[in-house]
Design an enzyme around this catalytic site. Structure first.
Site, PDB file in Angstrom:
ATOM      1  N   ARG A 201      64.511 119.117  17.870  1.00 45.57           N
ATOM      2  CA  ARG A 201      65.579 119.879  17.190  1.00 45.57           C
ATOM      3  C   ARG A 201      65.032 120.539  15.934  1.00 45.57           C
ATOM      4  O   ARG A 201      63.943 120.206  15.474  1.00 45.57           O
ATOM      5  CB  ARG A 201      66.692 118.920  16.741  1.00 45.57           C
ATOM      6  CG  ARG A 201      67.373 118.208  17.849  1.00 45.57           C
ATOM      7  CD  ARG A 201      68.518 117.362  17.327  1.00 45.57           C
ATOM      8  NE  ARG A 201      68.104 116.037  16.928  1.00 45.57           N
ATOM      9  CZ  ARG A 201      68.455 115.448  15.788  1.00 45.57           C
ATOM     10  NH1 ARG A 201      69.208 116.093  14.917  1.00 45.57           N
ATOM     11  NH2 ARG A 201      68.065 114.224  15.514  1.00 45.57           N
TER      12      ARG A 201
ATOM     13  N   ASP B 207      58.975 106.418  18.637  1.00 39.89           N
ATOM     14  CA  ASP B 207      59.660 106.196  17.359  1.00 39.89           C
ATOM     15  C   ASP B 207      58.568 106.107  16.299  1.00 39.89           C
ATOM     16  O   ASP B 207      57.824 105.118  16.249  1.00 39.89           O
ATOM     17  CB  ASP B 207      60.462 104.895  17.446  1.00 39.89           C
ATOM     18  CG  ASP B 207      61.118 104.527  16.117  1.00 39.89           C
ATOM     19  OD1 ASP B 207      60.859 105.211  15.103  1.00 39.89           O
ATOM     20  OD2 ASP B 207      61.888 103.554  16.106  1.00 39.89           O
TER      21      ASP B 207
ATOM     22  N   ASN C  58      56.663 116.007  11.280  1.00 35.98           N
ATOM     23  CA  ASN C  58      57.934 116.630  10.934  1.00 35.98           C
ATOM     24  C   ASN C  58      59.127 115.666  11.039  1.00 35.98           C
ATOM     25  O   ASN C  58      60.140 115.876  10.388  1.00 35.98           O
ATOM     26  CB  ASN C  58      58.138 117.833  11.859  1.00 35.98           C
ATOM     27  CG  ASN C  58      59.560 118.326  11.852  1.00 35.98           C
ATOM     28  OD1 ASN C  58      59.955 119.109  10.985  1.00 35.98           O
ATOM     29  ND2 ASN C  58      60.377 117.859  12.795  1.00 35.98           N
TER      30      ASN C  58
ATOM     31  N   SER D  82      59.465 117.911   1.004  1.00 38.11           N
ATOM     32  CA  SER D  82      60.747 118.567   0.673  1.00 38.11           C
ATOM     33  C   SER D  82      60.739 118.920  -0.803  1.00 38.11           C
ATOM     34  O   SER D  82      60.079 118.235  -1.604  1.00 38.11           O
ATOM     35  CB  SER D  82      61.907 117.606   0.952  1.00 38.11           C
ATOM     36  OG  SER D  82      63.093 118.075   0.343  1.00 38.11           O
TER      37      SER D  82
ATOM     38  N   TYR E  88      65.266 109.186   0.182  1.00 39.69           N
ATOM     39  CA  TYR E  88      64.665 110.402   0.758  1.00 39.69           C
ATOM     40  C   TYR E  88      63.647 111.023  -0.216  1.00 39.69           C
ATOM     41  O   TYR E  88      62.532 111.390   0.179  1.00 39.69           O
ATOM     42  CB  TYR E  88      65.789 111.387   1.083  1.00 39.69           C
ATOM     43  CG  TYR E  88      65.361 112.639   1.808  1.00 39.69           C
ATOM     44  CD1 TYR E  88      65.053 112.616   3.161  1.00 39.69           C
ATOM     45  CD2 TYR E  88      65.290 113.857   1.140  1.00 39.69           C
ATOM     46  CE1 TYR E  88      64.680 113.772   3.832  1.00 39.69           C
ATOM     47  CE2 TYR E  88      64.919 115.019   1.796  1.00 39.69           C
ATOM     48  CZ  TYR E  88      64.613 114.974   3.143  1.00 39.69           C
ATOM     49  OH  TYR E  88      64.238 116.120   3.802  1.00 39.69           O
TER      50      TYR E  88
ATOM     51  N   ALA F  88      62.023 109.546  -2.600  1.00 36.70           N
ATOM     52  CA  ALA F  88      60.849 108.661  -2.700  1.00 36.70           C
ATOM     53  C   ALA F  88      59.942 108.862  -1.484  1.00 36.70           C
ATOM     54  O   ALA F  88      58.719 108.938  -1.614  1.00 36.70           O
ATOM     55  CB  ALA F  88      61.298 107.206  -2.799  1.00 36.70           C
TER      56      ALA F  88
ATOM     57  N   LYS G  54      59.646 111.546   0.396  1.00 35.96           N
ATOM     58  CA  LYS G  54      59.024 112.875   0.412  1.00 35.96           C
ATOM     59  C   LYS G  54      58.003 113.044  -0.717  1.00 35.96           C
ATOM     60  O   LYS G  54      57.024 113.789  -0.575  1.00 35.96           O
ATOM     61  CB  LYS G  54      60.104 113.962   0.345  1.00 35.96           C
ATOM     62  CG  LYS G  54      61.004 113.998   1.590  1.00 35.96           C
ATOM     63  CD  LYS G  54      60.208 114.256   2.860  1.00 35.96           C
ATOM     64  CE  LYS G  54      61.073 114.439   4.085  1.00 35.96           C
ATOM     65  NZ  LYS G  54      60.283 114.735   5.287  1.00 35.96           N
TER      66      LYS G  54
ATOM     67  N   ILE H 229      67.259 124.299   4.494  1.00 31.09           N
ATOM     68  CA  ILE H 229      67.060 124.970   5.780  1.00 31.09           C
ATOM     69  C   ILE H 229      68.233 124.607   6.703  1.00 31.09           C
ATOM     70  O   ILE H 229      68.622 123.434   6.767  1.00 31.09           O
ATOM     71  CB  ILE H 229      65.732 124.521   6.452  1.00 31.09           C
ATOM     72  CG1 ILE H 229      64.542 124.588   5.466  1.00 31.09           C
ATOM     73  CG2 ILE H 229      65.457 125.346   7.705  1.00 31.09           C
ATOM     74  CD1 ILE H 229      64.178 125.948   4.930  1.00 31.09           C
TER      75      ILE H 229
HETATM   76  P1  NDP Z   1      66.871 117.359  12.140  1.00 33.60           P
HETATM   77  O1  NDP Z   1      67.779 116.248  11.734  1.00 33.60           O
HETATM   78  O2  NDP Z   1      67.459 118.632  12.627  1.00 33.60           O
HETATM   79  O3  NDP Z   1      65.833 116.828  13.248  1.00 33.60           O
HETATM   80  C1  NDP Z   1      65.134 115.646  13.011  1.00 33.60           C
HETATM   81  C2  NDP Z   1      64.070 115.464  14.069  1.00 33.60           C
HETATM   82  O4  NDP Z   1      63.334 114.266  13.737  1.00 33.60           O
HETATM   83  C3  NDP Z   1      64.629 115.264  15.457  1.00 33.60           C
HETATM   84  O5  NDP Z   1      63.790 115.917  16.398  1.00 33.60           O
HETATM   85  C4  NDP Z   1      64.563 113.752  15.662  1.00 33.60           C
HETATM   86  O6  NDP Z   1      64.360 113.342  17.016  1.00 33.60           O
HETATM   87  C5  NDP Z   1      63.312 113.420  14.874  1.00 33.60           C
HETATM   88  N1  NDP Z   1      63.262 112.011  14.481  1.00 33.60           N
HETATM   89  C6  NDP Z   1      64.088 111.339  13.652  1.00 33.60           C
HETATM   90  N2  NDP Z   1      63.717 110.050  13.571  1.00 33.60           N
HETATM   91  C7  NDP Z   1      62.624 109.914  14.356  1.00 33.60           C
HETATM   92  C8  NDP Z   1      61.767 108.822  14.694  1.00 33.60           C
HETATM   93  N3  NDP Z   1      61.976 107.590  14.190  1.00 33.60           N
HETATM   94  N4  NDP Z   1      60.732 109.041  15.547  1.00 33.60           N
HETATM   95  C9  NDP Z   1      60.526 110.284  16.086  1.00 33.60           C
HETATM   96  N5  NDP Z   1      61.292 111.339  15.796  1.00 33.60           N
HETATM   97  C10 NDP Z   1      62.336 111.156  14.944  1.00 33.60           C
HETATM   98  O7  NDP Z   1      65.933 117.602  10.860  1.00 33.60           O
HETATM   99  P2  NDP Z   1      65.326 118.975  10.252  1.00 33.60           P
HETATM  100  O8  NDP Z   1      64.809 119.814  11.324  1.00 33.60           O
HETATM  101  O9  NDP Z   1      66.287 119.525   9.290  1.00 33.60           O
HETATM  102  O10 NDP Z   1      64.115 118.370   9.374  1.00 33.60           O
HETATM  103  C11 NDP Z   1      62.793 118.303   9.863  1.00 33.60           C
HETATM  104  C12 NDP Z   1      61.892 117.820   8.739  1.00 33.60           C
HETATM  105  O11 NDP Z   1      61.966 118.720   7.638  1.00 33.60           O
HETATM  106  C13 NDP Z   1      62.275 116.448   8.196  1.00 33.60           C
HETATM  107  O12 NDP Z   1      61.117 115.728   7.835  1.00 33.60           O
HETATM  108  C14 NDP Z   1      63.073 116.785   6.956  1.00 33.60           C
HETATM  109  O13 NDP Z   1      63.088 115.755   6.032  1.00 33.60           O
HETATM  110  C15 NDP Z   1      62.326 118.009   6.461  1.00 33.60           C
HETATM  111  N6  NDP Z   1      63.121 118.866   5.595  1.00 33.60           N
HETATM  112  C16 NDP Z   1      64.277 119.454   6.033  1.00 33.60           C
HETATM  113  C17 NDP Z   1      65.019 120.244   5.178  1.00 33.60           C
HETATM  114  C18 NDP Z   1      66.287 120.927   5.596  1.00 33.60           C
HETATM  115  O14 NDP Z   1      66.922 121.552   4.738  1.00 33.60           O
HETATM  116  N7  NDP Z   1      66.718 120.872   6.843  1.00 33.60           N
HETATM  117  C19 NDP Z   1      64.589 120.461   3.782  1.00 33.60           C
HETATM  118  C20 NDP Z   1      63.367 119.801   3.440  1.00 33.60           C
HETATM  119  C21 NDP Z   1      62.664 119.033   4.315  1.00 33.60           C
HETATM  120  P3  NDP Z   1      65.613 113.000  18.013  1.00 33.60           P
HETATM  121  O15 NDP Z   1      66.362 114.312  18.153  1.00 33.60           O
HETATM  122  O16 NDP Z   1      64.963 112.564  19.263  1.00 33.60           O
HETATM  123  O17 NDP Z   1      66.416 111.969  17.324  1.00 33.60           O
END
Ligand code: NDP
Length: 246
Positions: free
Chosen positions: A14, A62, A89, A141, A154, A156, A158, A187
């Site tokens: 996603r 995971d 990511n 982030s 969060y 801490a 990042k 985003i």
């Molecule tokens: P989303 O919540 O849209 O997607 C999160 C993704 O991480 C999913 O694909 C999910 O997989 C996966 N995920 C979560 N937990 C695990 C795990 N334990 N093992 C494997 N995969 C996992 O997040 P974003 O796209 O918004 O964020 C992506 C990254 O960017 C993150 O690190 C976030 O902190 C960072 N970020 C985002 C910002 C924003 O504004 N959106 C701003 C700054 C940083 P599944 O679908 O299978 O659960």
């Protein structure tokens, strides 16, 4: 541009991870699309990559589980022979004020965002050292740089990702491996869609460019850092935030 390269993108089912997977694949890389729970969405990403003429595989792991990550990375190396690009990511939020935050919510965010990044880097770096080349890109982030009320766990995690990135950059530079972080601002993804309107408005007021970011804009930065052209850049934190932090 990335023809012949193998890339692993964690949390690519996603949002930002999905956009990065699509972008690396459209640049020619074979992309391993990692997911945790959302198998159907990961499968959809693979199908889109293939429909666009690229190649991909999906892998459940995971990232908060050390052993699981070891098996995941070893399986990928066994199957595809190498890993040229690792994008950490996968990330979660469990927001709440410090005074009320449960230990479980603190641990879950640290375990996924920070330890998850360590876990995959731990195993992939061994392979990249053998290859004497590689690109590691970690999602931090703006919050890891500035802090944010309600996100002690969060922020801490990042901030930790930045320290981890800079240290790994120093350790791995002699082996031709670069390690950089991207610090996105606000985003539009599932992660931010749950935020209340008041928070959205307050965030918008802090963005000089006057709009929320799109996953594809973060993906462009990741594709650049993964490219040959970025070969002399390491240990950096690239802000993709519309000017929020400068
Ligand atoms: P989303 O919540 O849209 O997607 C999160 C993704 O991480 C999913 O694909 C999910 O997989 C996966 N995920 C979560 N937990 C695990 C795990 N334990 N093992 C494997 N995969 C996992 O997040 P974003 O796209 O918004 O964020 C992506 C990254 O960017 C993150 O690190 C976030 O902190 C960072 N970020 C985002 C910002 C924003 O504004 N959106 C701003 C700054 C940083 P599944 O679908 O299978 O659960």
């Amino acid at each position: 541009m990335l023809e012949g390269k193998t890339a692993v993108v964690t949390g690519a089912s996603r949002g930002i991870g999905r956009a990065i997977a699509l972008r690396l694949a459209s640049s020619g890389a074979f992309v391993v699309v990692n997911y945790n729970g959302a198998k159907e969405r990961a499968e959809e990403v693979k199908q889109k990559i293939e429909a666009d003429g690229g190649a991909a595989a999906i892998y459940q792991c995971d990232v908060s589980d050390y052993g699981n990550c070891g098996t995941f990375i070893q399986d990928v190396i066994k199957e595809y022979g190498k890993i040229d690009i690792l994008v950490n990511n996968a990330g979660v939020t469990r927001d709440g004020l410090l005074m009320k935050m449960s230990e479980e919510d603190f641990d879950q965010v640290i375990d996924t965002n920070l330890k998850g990044t360590f876990h995959t880097m731990r195993f992939v770096s061994r392979q990249m050292v053998k290859q004497r080349s590689g690109r590691i890109i970690n999602l931090s982030s703006v919050v890891g740089v500035t802090g944010n009320a309600g996100q002690a766990n969060y922020a801490a995690s990042k901030a930790g990702v930045i320290g981890l990135t800079k240290t790994a950059a120093r350790e791995l530079a002699p082996r031709g491996i670069t390690v950089n972080a991207i610090a996105p601002g606000y985003i539009e993804t599932d992660m931010t869609s749950v935020l209340p309107e008041k928070v959205r408005e307050a965030s918008m007021a802090q963005i000089p460019l006057g709009s929320f970011g799109k996953p594809e804009q973060v993906a462009s930065a990741a594709a650049f850092l993964a490219s040959e052209e970025a070969g002399y850049i390491t240990g950096q934190v690239l802000h993709v935030d519309g000017g929020m932090v400068m």
